[in-house]
Design an enzyme around this catalytic site. Structure first.
Site, PDB file in Angstrom:
ATOM      1  N   TYR A 144       2.924 -13.477   7.063  1.00 15.94           N
ATOM      2  CA  TYR A 144       1.779 -12.578   7.217  1.00 15.94           C
ATOM      3  C   TYR A 144       0.620 -13.312   7.898  1.00 15.94           C
ATOM      4  O   TYR A 144       0.117 -12.865   8.935  1.00 15.94           O
ATOM      5  CB  TYR A 144       1.368 -12.080   5.840  1.00 15.94           C
ATOM      6  CG  TYR A 144       0.251 -11.058   5.825  1.00 15.94           C
ATOM      7  CD1 TYR A 144       0.473  -9.746   6.243  1.00 15.94           C
ATOM      8  CD2 TYR A 144      -1.030 -11.390   5.368  1.00 15.94           C
ATOM      9  CE1 TYR A 144      -0.547  -8.801   6.197  1.00 15.94           C
ATOM     10  CE2 TYR A 144      -2.046 -10.456   5.324  1.00 15.94           C
ATOM     11  CZ  TYR A 144      -1.805  -9.158   5.736  1.00 15.94           C
ATOM     12  OH  TYR A 144      -2.815  -8.229   5.695  1.00 15.94           O
ATOM     13  N   GLY A 147       1.469 -14.575  11.414  1.00 13.66           N
ATOM     14  CA  GLY A 147       1.647 -13.390  12.263  1.00 13.66           C
ATOM     15  C   GLY A 147       0.302 -12.833  12.685  1.00 13.66           C
ATOM     16  O   GLY A 147       0.057 -12.538  13.863  1.00 13.66           O
ATOM     17  N   ARG A 185      -0.474  -5.159  -5.439  1.00 16.51           N
ATOM     18  CA  ARG A 185      -1.761  -5.840  -5.283  1.00 16.51           C
ATOM     19  C   ARG A 185      -2.533  -5.775  -6.598  1.00 16.51           C
ATOM     20  O   ARG A 185      -2.234  -4.972  -7.478  1.00 16.51           O
ATOM     21  CB  ARG A 185      -2.554  -5.210  -4.124  1.00 16.51           C
ATOM     22  CG  ARG A 185      -2.003  -5.694  -2.799  1.00 16.51           C
ATOM     23  CD  ARG A 185      -2.765  -5.162  -1.616  1.00 16.51           C
ATOM     24  NE  ARG A 185      -2.217  -3.921  -1.113  1.00 16.51           N
ATOM     25  CZ  ARG A 185      -2.644  -3.324   0.000  1.00 16.51           C
ATOM     26  NH1 ARG A 185      -3.619  -3.861   0.699  1.00 16.51           N
ATOM     27  NH2 ARG A 185      -2.094  -2.205   0.412  1.00 16.51           N
ATOM     28  N   GLY A 204      -1.618 -17.175 -12.920  1.00 17.62           N
ATOM     29  CA  GLY A 204      -2.299 -18.456 -13.118  1.00 17.62           C
ATOM     30  C   GLY A 204      -3.372 -18.328 -14.197  1.00 17.62           C
ATOM     31  O   GLY A 204      -3.294 -17.450 -15.062  1.00 17.62           O
ATOM     32  N   ASP A 205      -4.424 -19.170 -14.083  1.00 17.36           N
ATOM     33  CA  ASP A 205      -5.458 -19.133 -15.132  1.00 17.36           C
ATOM     34  C   ASP A 205      -6.502 -18.051 -14.886  1.00 17.36           C
ATOM     35  O   ASP A 205      -7.383 -17.815 -15.720  1.00 17.36           O
ATOM     36  CB  ASP A 205      -6.119 -20.519 -15.295  1.00 17.36           C
ATOM     37  CG  ASP A 205      -6.874 -20.954 -14.041  1.00 17.36           C
ATOM     38  OD1 ASP A 205      -7.016 -20.146 -13.097  1.00 17.36           O
ATOM     39  OD2 ASP A 205      -7.319 -22.119 -13.994  1.00 17.36           O
ATOM     40  N   ARG A 210     -11.649 -13.214  -5.605  1.00 18.40           N
ATOM     41  CA  ARG A 210     -11.525 -12.341  -4.444  1.00 18.40           C
ATOM     42  C   ARG A 210     -12.790 -11.473  -4.393  1.00 18.40           C
ATOM     43  O   ARG A 210     -13.481 -11.308  -5.388  1.00 18.40           O
ATOM     44  CB  ARG A 210     -10.308 -11.404  -4.564  1.00 18.40           C
ATOM     45  CG  ARG A 210      -8.945 -12.085  -4.546  1.00 18.40           C
ATOM     46  CD  ARG A 210      -8.608 -12.701  -3.196  1.00 18.40           C
ATOM     47  NE  ARG A 210      -7.246 -13.234  -3.153  1.00 18.40           N
ATOM     48  CZ  ARG A 210      -6.897 -14.449  -3.577  1.00 18.40           C
ATOM     49  NH1 ARG A 210      -7.793 -15.267  -4.078  1.00 18.40           N
ATOM     50  NH2 ARG A 210      -5.636 -14.853  -3.472  1.00 18.40           N
TER      51      ARG A 210
HETATM   52  P1  NAD Z   1      -0.362  -0.314   3.704  1.00 18.86           P
HETATM   53  O1  NAD Z   1       0.859  -1.104   3.404  1.00 18.86           O
HETATM   54  O2  NAD Z   1      -0.733   0.803   2.775  1.00 18.86           O
HETATM   55  O3  NAD Z   1      -0.315   0.278   5.176  1.00 18.86           O
HETATM   56  C1  NAD Z   1       0.414  -0.284   6.229  1.00 18.86           C
HETATM   57  C2  NAD Z   1       1.110   0.846   6.975  1.00 18.86           C
HETATM   58  O4  NAD Z   1       1.797   0.315   8.104  1.00 18.86           O
HETATM   59  C3  NAD Z   1       2.161   1.550   6.113  1.00 18.86           C
HETATM   60  O5  NAD Z   1       2.024   2.943   6.248  1.00 18.86           O
HETATM   61  C4  NAD Z   1       3.497   1.057   6.689  1.00 18.86           C
HETATM   62  O6  NAD Z   1       4.553   1.968   6.501  1.00 18.86           O
HETATM   63  C5  NAD Z   1       3.114   0.866   8.155  1.00 18.86           C
HETATM   64  N1  NAD Z   1       3.960  -0.100   8.869  1.00 18.86           N
HETATM   65  C6  NAD Z   1       4.324  -1.349   8.472  1.00 18.86           C
HETATM   66  N2  NAD Z   1       5.082  -1.934   9.417  1.00 18.86           N
HETATM   67  C7  NAD Z   1       5.206  -1.054  10.439  1.00 18.86           C
HETATM   68  C8  NAD Z   1       5.883  -1.078  11.690  1.00 18.86           C
HETATM   69  N3  NAD Z   1       6.613  -2.145  12.076  1.00 18.86           N
HETATM   70  N4  NAD Z   1       5.808   0.020  12.488  1.00 18.86           N
HETATM   71  C9  NAD Z   1       5.107   1.110  12.092  1.00 18.86           C
HETATM   72  N5  NAD Z   1       4.456   1.193  10.914  1.00 18.86           N
HETATM   73  C10 NAD Z   1       4.494   0.121  10.100  1.00 18.86           C
HETATM   74  O7  NAD Z   1      -1.566  -1.377   3.791  1.00 18.86           O
HETATM   75  P2  NAD Z   1      -3.137  -1.171   4.045  1.00 18.86           P
HETATM   76  O8  NAD Z   1      -3.841  -1.825   2.910  1.00 18.86           O
HETATM   77  O9  NAD Z   1      -3.456   0.230   4.388  1.00 18.86           O
HETATM   78  O10 NAD Z   1      -3.352  -2.113   5.314  1.00 18.86           O
HETATM   79  C11 NAD Z   1      -3.547  -1.590   6.613  1.00 18.86           C
HETATM   80  C12 NAD Z   1      -3.837  -2.725   7.585  1.00 18.86           C
HETATM   81  O11 NAD Z   1      -4.997  -3.435   7.166  1.00 18.86           O
HETATM   82  C13 NAD Z   1      -2.716  -3.776   7.683  1.00 18.86           C
HETATM   83  O12 NAD Z   1      -2.603  -4.186   9.021  1.00 18.86           O
HETATM   84  C14 NAD Z   1      -3.216  -4.915   6.827  1.00 18.86           C
HETATM   85  O13 NAD Z   1      -2.712  -6.159   7.252  1.00 18.86           O
HETATM   86  C15 NAD Z   1      -4.726  -4.816   7.043  1.00 18.86           C
HETATM   87  N6  NAD Z   1      -5.460  -5.389   5.908  1.00 18.86           N
HETATM   88  C16 NAD Z   1      -5.586  -4.718   4.732  1.00 18.86           C
HETATM   89  C17 NAD Z   1      -6.259  -5.299   3.673  1.00 18.86           C
HETATM   90  C18 NAD Z   1      -6.460  -4.600   2.363  1.00 18.86           C
HETATM   91  O14 NAD Z   1      -6.989  -5.213   1.434  1.00 18.86           O
HETATM   92  N7  NAD Z   1      -6.123  -3.349   2.188  1.00 18.86           N
HETATM   93  C19 NAD Z   1      -6.805  -6.584   3.818  1.00 18.86           C
HETATM   94  C20 NAD Z   1      -6.630  -7.252   5.023  1.00 18.86           C
HETATM   95  C21 NAD Z   1      -5.974  -6.638   6.076  1.00 18.86           C
HETATM   96  N1  UDP Z   2      -3.063 -11.181  -8.998  1.00 15.26           N
HETATM   97  C1  UDP Z   2      -3.047 -11.202 -10.377  1.00 15.26           C
HETATM   98  N2  UDP Z   2      -2.274 -10.273 -11.019  1.00 15.26           N
HETATM   99  C2  UDP Z   2      -1.554  -9.325 -10.361  1.00 15.26           C
HETATM  100  C3  UDP Z   2      -1.590  -9.309  -8.950  1.00 15.26           C
HETATM  101  C4  UDP Z   2      -2.345 -10.264  -8.295  1.00 15.26           C
HETATM  102  O1  UDP Z   2      -3.696 -12.022 -11.024  1.00 15.26           O
HETATM  103  O2  UDP Z   2      -0.892  -8.516 -11.035  1.00 15.26           O
HETATM  104  C5  UDP Z   2      -3.932 -12.143  -8.298  1.00 15.26           C
HETATM  105  C6  UDP Z   2      -3.262 -12.921  -7.173  1.00 15.26           C
HETATM  106  O3  UDP Z   2      -2.671 -14.089  -7.669  1.00 15.26           O
HETATM  107  C7  UDP Z   2      -4.450 -13.217  -6.269  1.00 15.26           C
HETATM  108  C8  UDP Z   2      -5.389 -12.023  -6.481  1.00 15.26           C
HETATM  109  O4  UDP Z   2      -4.954 -11.404  -7.682  1.00 15.26           O
HETATM  110  O5  UDP Z   2      -5.104 -14.383  -6.686  1.00 15.26           O
HETATM  111  C9  UDP Z   2      -5.331 -10.993  -5.354  1.00 15.26           C
HETATM  112  O6  UDP Z   2      -3.983 -10.659  -5.129  1.00 15.26           O
HETATM  113  P1  UDP Z   2      -3.524  -9.509  -4.135  1.00 15.26           P
HETATM  114  O7  UDP Z   2      -2.034  -9.538  -4.103  1.00 15.26           O
HETATM  115  O8  UDP Z   2      -4.197  -8.241  -4.504  1.00 15.26           O
HETATM  116  O9  UDP Z   2      -4.153  -9.929  -2.733  1.00 15.26           O
HETATM  117  P2  UDP Z   2      -4.243 -11.320  -1.923  1.00 15.26           P
HETATM  118  O10 UDP Z   2      -3.647 -12.442  -2.726  1.00 15.26           O
HETATM  119  O11 UDP Z   2      -3.471 -11.069  -0.683  1.00 15.26           O
HETATM  120  O12 UDP Z   2      -5.686 -11.517  -1.711  1.00 15.26           O
END
Ligand code: NAD
Ligand code: UDP
Length: 311
Positions: A144, A147, A185, A204-205, A210
């Site tokens: 991720y 990428g 999440r 973890g602890d 975030r």
């Molecule tokens: P999500 O998983 O709900 O949405 C992602 C969508 O993309 C889904 O509908 C999935 O089916 C579609 N998808 C995945 N791979 C695909 C592909 N190869 N072709 C076509 N469709 C595809 O997640 P989200 O939280 O809505 O995230 C949306 C965007 O925002 C993502 O790019 C994610 O990396 C970025 N983002 C989200 C967060 C967050 O906290 N929500 C944080 C950082 C970045």
């Molecule tokens: N986390 C947690 N319990 C859960 C899911 C996640 O304590 O059931 C923690 C995880 O280890 C991370 C934070 O919550 O430190 C946010 O995790 P998330 O998967 O939502 O997003 P990201 O790690 O990508 O920020």
């Protein structure tokens, strides 16, 4: 009338974006492969003459006529993006090349969704756009993180080589209604666990932090970035309110007073970032954007959604 392509439009954030674009009068083509997206997120839009739904995978090229592209296609939950890591990398590389090529042919502006994960496990706090990050290139999160880093480089190079109008938003943890209750999440996990009376799983602890942004604030920032006229570097969009996972668990339990849930510590996943908080100086000065929804208010709205999902 403008035609706007929203990839990942059936996902959590994408579906809110489709709503906002349709509300202001645009034509929306929502493209999704439904890996983590759900039809119920966009069901209310079916039948709207300005809304079109395409099942397609961005890893395959596509020919469309459009004026703008918002690229949200990519699984965002660690559980989802680690399910098929090679596919995740293809989505952020081959998929992004396909969309940049489409935007180039159409002379369309493209906004790409990047992430705070490009900062990895940050050694600088809070994170500003100038920080280069601390990412493990071969760890379980790298499919991720790396990428998304390649995708940013692709966007910048398409801008330099082909004068493409690109926008890069670095999204920090965002939550709200329509986030898949099972996507793994932290906010969806804690709320679903609290509503079901199961222990809240703290990885973890629980001292790792975030910063959580409510979806409506995030989408407003995303549209402001798309609509301002310069191609500028990446911009952080997030809510600087920073919480440890222990504090978050307490906030969720406070908001669901009838819950009998306890707290359970489980092992911390590899490479889990210890702290994360956006420096949003640029978003404030360039976009005039700052978040308006605090965690308590946003959690209440999200809990209401998950209650209705369970009912
Ligand atoms: P999500 O998983 O709900 O949405 C992602 C969508 O993309 C889904 O509908 C999935 O089916 C579609 N998808 C995945 N791979 C695909 C592909 N190869 N072709 C076509 N469709 C595809 O997640 P989200 O939280 O809505 O995230 C949306 C965007 O925002 C993502 O790019 C994610 O990396 C970025 N983002 C989200 C967060 C967050 O906290 N929500 C944080 C950082 C970045
Ligand atoms: N986390 C947690 N319990 C859960 C899911 C996640 O304590 O059931 C923690 C995880 O280890 C991370 C934070 O919550 O430190 C946010 O995790 P998330 O998967 O939502 O997003 P990201 O790690 O990508 O920020």
């Amino acid at each position: 009338m403008r035609s706007i392509l929203v990839t990942g439009g059936a996902g959590f954030l994408g579906s809110h974006l489709c709503d906002r674009l349709l509300e202001r009068g645009d034509n929306v083509i929502c493209l999704d492969n439904f890996f983590t997206g759900r039809k119920q997120n966009i069901l209310h839009l079916i039948g709207n003459p300005r809304f079109e739904l395409l099942r397609h995978d961005i890893v395959e090229p596509i020919v469309l006529e459009i004026d703008q592209v918002y690229n949200l296609a990519c699984p965002a939950s660690p559980v989802a993006y680690q399910f098929n890591p090679i596919k995740t990398i293809k989505t952020s590389t081959v998929g992004v090349v396909n969309l940049l090529g489409l935007a180039k042919r159409c002379k369309a502006r493209i906004l790409h969704c990047s992430t705070s994960e490009v900062y990895g496990d940050p050694t600088v706090h809070p994170q500003s756009e100038e920080y280069w990050g601390n990412v493990n290139p071969i760890g379980p999160r790298s499919c991720y993180d790396e990428g998304k880093r390649v995708a940013e480089s692709l966007c910048v190079n398409y801008h330099q080589e082909h004068q493409l109008q690109v926008r890069i938003i670095r999204i920090f943890n965002t939550y709200g209604p329509r986030m898949d209750p099972n996507d793994g999440r932290v906010i969806s996990n804690f709320i679903m666990q609290a509503l079901r009376g199961e222990p809240l799983t703290i990885y973890g602890d629980g001292t790792q932090t975030r910063s959580f942004c409510y979806c409506d604030d995030l989408i407003r920032g995303m549209m402001l970035l798309m609509d301002q006229d310069q191609t500028i570097g990446p911009i952080n969009v997030g809510n600087p309110g920073e919480y440890s996972m222990l504090e978050l668990a307490q906030e969720v339990l406070r908001a669901i007073p009838e819950s009998k849930s306890t707290i359970k510590h489980v092992p911390l996943p590899t490479d889990d970032p210890k702290q994360r908080c956006p420096d949003i100086t640029k978003a404030k000065s360039i976009l005039g954007w700052s978040p308006t929804v605090d965690l308590r208010t946003g959690l209440a709205k999200t809990i209401e959604y998950y209650r209705s999902e369970l009912a």
